[in-house]
Design a protein around this motif. Structure first.
Motif, PDB file in Angstrom:
ATOM      1  N   ILE A  51       0.830  -1.205   0.000  1.00 28.13           N
ATOM      2  CA  ILE A  51       0.000   0.000   0.000  1.00 28.13           C
ATOM      3  C   ILE A  51       0.866   1.258   0.000  1.00 28.13           C
ATOM      4  O   ILE A  51       0.568   2.239  -0.697  1.00 28.13           O
ATOM      5  N   SER A  88       0.908   3.831  -3.021  1.00 31.26           N
ATOM      6  CA  SER A  88       0.535   5.221  -2.734  1.00 31.26           C
ATOM      7  C   SER A  88       1.474   6.181  -3.454  1.00 31.26           C
ATOM      8  O   SER A  88       1.035   7.159  -4.073  1.00 31.26           O
ATOM      9  N   VAL A 124      -5.834   2.339   7.449  1.00 28.20           N
ATOM     10  CA  VAL A 124      -5.966   1.479   6.265  1.00 28.20           C
ATOM     11  C   VAL A 124      -5.597   0.041   6.609  1.00 28.20           C
ATOM     12  O   VAL A 124      -6.196  -0.911   6.096  1.00 28.20           O
ATOM     13  N   TRP A 138      -7.743   4.940  -0.362  1.00 28.42           N
ATOM     14  CA  TRP A 138      -7.694   3.493  -0.115  1.00 28.42           C
ATOM     15  C   TRP A 138      -8.998   2.986   0.486  1.00 28.42           C
ATOM     16  O   TRP A 138      -9.507   1.932   0.093  1.00 28.42           O
TER      17      TRP A 138
END
Length: 528
Positions: A199, A203, A309, A339
């Protein structure tokens, strides 16, 4: 209370597919929960129900479904929730066994929705990654490379890649330009396993930073399995960024949020959402806890974006609820929201705030029910009682805290297992209960007094008060009244996990996409 209603696996599945609000709550301790549970089950152990449920399920008429695995905990939880004012509480038909018998998919580990989503992101976006051996070669060659650790600072300190810098996930897009100002610098993002590496890396890719970016494949687990050495106790962290950097990052983050169809709200729009009686709206401040403490929007909760997240189910335990995110820079809220939107949440970022809106100082305080009245004693009285036989001291803190330090002679206990606890205790003239602050001990005291005629007391101020008085402590598993089932030992944390457990964890993560397909209720979509 009267007979509790039930809901079936099919009822829950239908509600999930219809995006209705529901809270499916597993009231066992964390370790049995982690062994197997439905995808969107939230773990709120019966032991800590009163301390956590108001924050995690804030609306009292939420459709709550409770389950256990035949231990009888869910029925007790239903009675407690009813007493707390929850009006739509049901038991899962057949409990965990009923879910399994109906063909429901069961998942292992914790924070599974987030981890499964991370695997889906990597599969669909082909998130770039480098093996541990490749990263080690870059470091050995003193190449132009920076390693950014996307976990919490305490996790980073426990074990990290040598030379790595702590930059928890939501901070990456805001901070990377000043940590890697040369666009040619190779940026490596790592965590302990896979999810936060994936993630975090994606990102930066989504935000269009100019640097080459890659995840450390399989994180510190992959590093260890490659036979490479980890560092311990590192202190490197990010510094404040310039206004120019902040503005540039804000533009990138807003573009990502727009692609993910994140909604925008003003203060008036937030008030309108919060006024709707049959919808749940969470309000999370995704900055660092230190920034939150300096000043925050009233009624917001501090949940740093990277952990939000990663652990969405632990704070937003009502699937189908709405989530509103707040920051003061336009970066962390937008990136986190992007997200959450892809994870199937209805999410908005609060716009149009000024410095004056962040008017409430201090740490977040969990909303709690009225605390029960108990008989309290002070530290001096306990010290006197412990000098003679007859006083049995029970500690209800987490087992990890107990092992780290506790009052000498204290027996560690789990509140929801008090009948079993009593079987393993010496004969007592009196019981004294404690925990870190004695908050949980107060609730446990009521339960214990209902099981015995022996007087029950609570240590005023808890073990923290004992420590503050400079009194002796001991450590280790000296007196465990029950097994340490309150926390699942993650194969990716600590420094002494067996190689087989670490490899098994990676294999489990690789299989999550297939489990998502079999389950069919996730509602995830990955934005290009």
């Amino acid at each position: 209370m009267s007979t509790v209603a039930t809901r079936s696996f099919h009822d829950i599945r239908r509600a999930l597919l219809a995006h209705e609000e529901l809270a499916l709550i597993d009231v066992r301790e964390e370790d049995p929960f982690a062994q197997e549970h439905p995808l969107f089950a939230a773990n709120i152990p019966l032991s800590k129900l009163e301390l956590e449920v108001f924050a995690r399920v804030p609306r009292r008429d939420t459709a709550i479904t409770l389950y256990d695995d035949g231990e009888g905990l869910a029925t007790l939880a239903a009675a407690r929730l009813s007493a707390l004012g929850y009006s739509d509480v049901a038991l899962l038909e057949g409990g965990l066994a009923g879910w399994r018998a109906a063909g429901g998919e069961l998942f292992r580990d914790v924070n599974v929705p987030s981890k499964a989503f991370g695997e889906l992101v990597e599969s669909e976006r082909h998130t770039p990654s480098l093996a541990a051996e490749q990263v080690q070669a870059l470091l050995d060659a003193k190449a132009d490379v920076v390693v950014l650790d996307a976990r919490r600072f305490d996790e980073y300190q426990t074990m990290s890649i040598p030379g790595g810098i702590s930059v928890p996930g939501a901070e990456l897009v805001l901070r990377v330009a000043e940590l890697a100002p040369n666009p040619a610098t190779q940026v490596i993002v790592n965590c302990a396993g896979r999810t936060r590496s994936i993630i975090g890396t994606q990102s930066l890719v989504n935000a269009g930073i100019p640097n080459p970016v890659a995840a450390l494949r399989n994180g510190t687990i992959g590093w260890t399995l490659a036979g490479q050495q980890l560092a311990h106790g590192q202190q490197r962290s990010f510094a404040p960024v310039s206004d120019t950097t902040r503005a540039s990052a804000a533009g990138r983050a807003r573009a990502v949020a727009d692609r993910a169809a994140v909604a925008r709200l003003t203060r008036d729009g937030l008030a309108a959402w919060q006024a709707e009686p049959h919808r749940t709206t969470y309000l999370f401040d995704v900055r660092t806890p230190e920034e939150f403490a300096q000043g925050h929007l009233p009624a917001s909760r501090s949940v740093p974006g990277g952990q939000l997240v990663q652990e969405t189910d632990h704070v937003a335990s009502v699937r189908g609820a709405r989530i509103v995110l707040v920051d003061d820079d336009g970066v962390r809220a937008n990136m986190s929201a992007s997200w959450l939107s892809q994870m199937g949440w209805q999410v908005a970022v609060l716009d149009g705030l000024s410095a004056a809106d962040f008017s409430e100082p201090g740490d977040w305080q969990a909303p709690l029910p009225e605390q029960p009245q108990v008989n309290e004693i002070d530290v001096d009285q306990l010290q006197t009682w412990l000098q003679a036989p007859g006083t049995v001291l029970l500690d209800f803190t987490t087992s990890a805290n107990y092992v780290k330090r506790h009052i000498p002679g204290a027996h560690w206990a789990i509140r929801a297992q008090l009948p079993q606890v009593l079987e393993h205790l010496p004969v007592a003239e009196r019981y004294v209960l404690t925990c870190g602050s004695s908050l949980l001990a107060r609730f446990a005291a009521v339960d214990l007094q209902a099981l015995t005629h022996t007087p029950v007391y609570v240590l005023e101020g808890g073990t923290a008060r004992w420590i503050a008085a400079g009194l002796p402590l001991e450590s280790g598993e000296t007196h465990l009244a029950v097994a340490r089932s309150d926390r699942y030992r993650r194969p990716y944390e600590g420094t002494d996990n067996p190689r087989e457990a670490m490899q098994g964890y990676l294999d489990w993560e690789f299989g999550l996409i297939a489990q998502l397909e079999r389950d069919g209720t996730h509602g995830f979509h990955v934005v290009r």
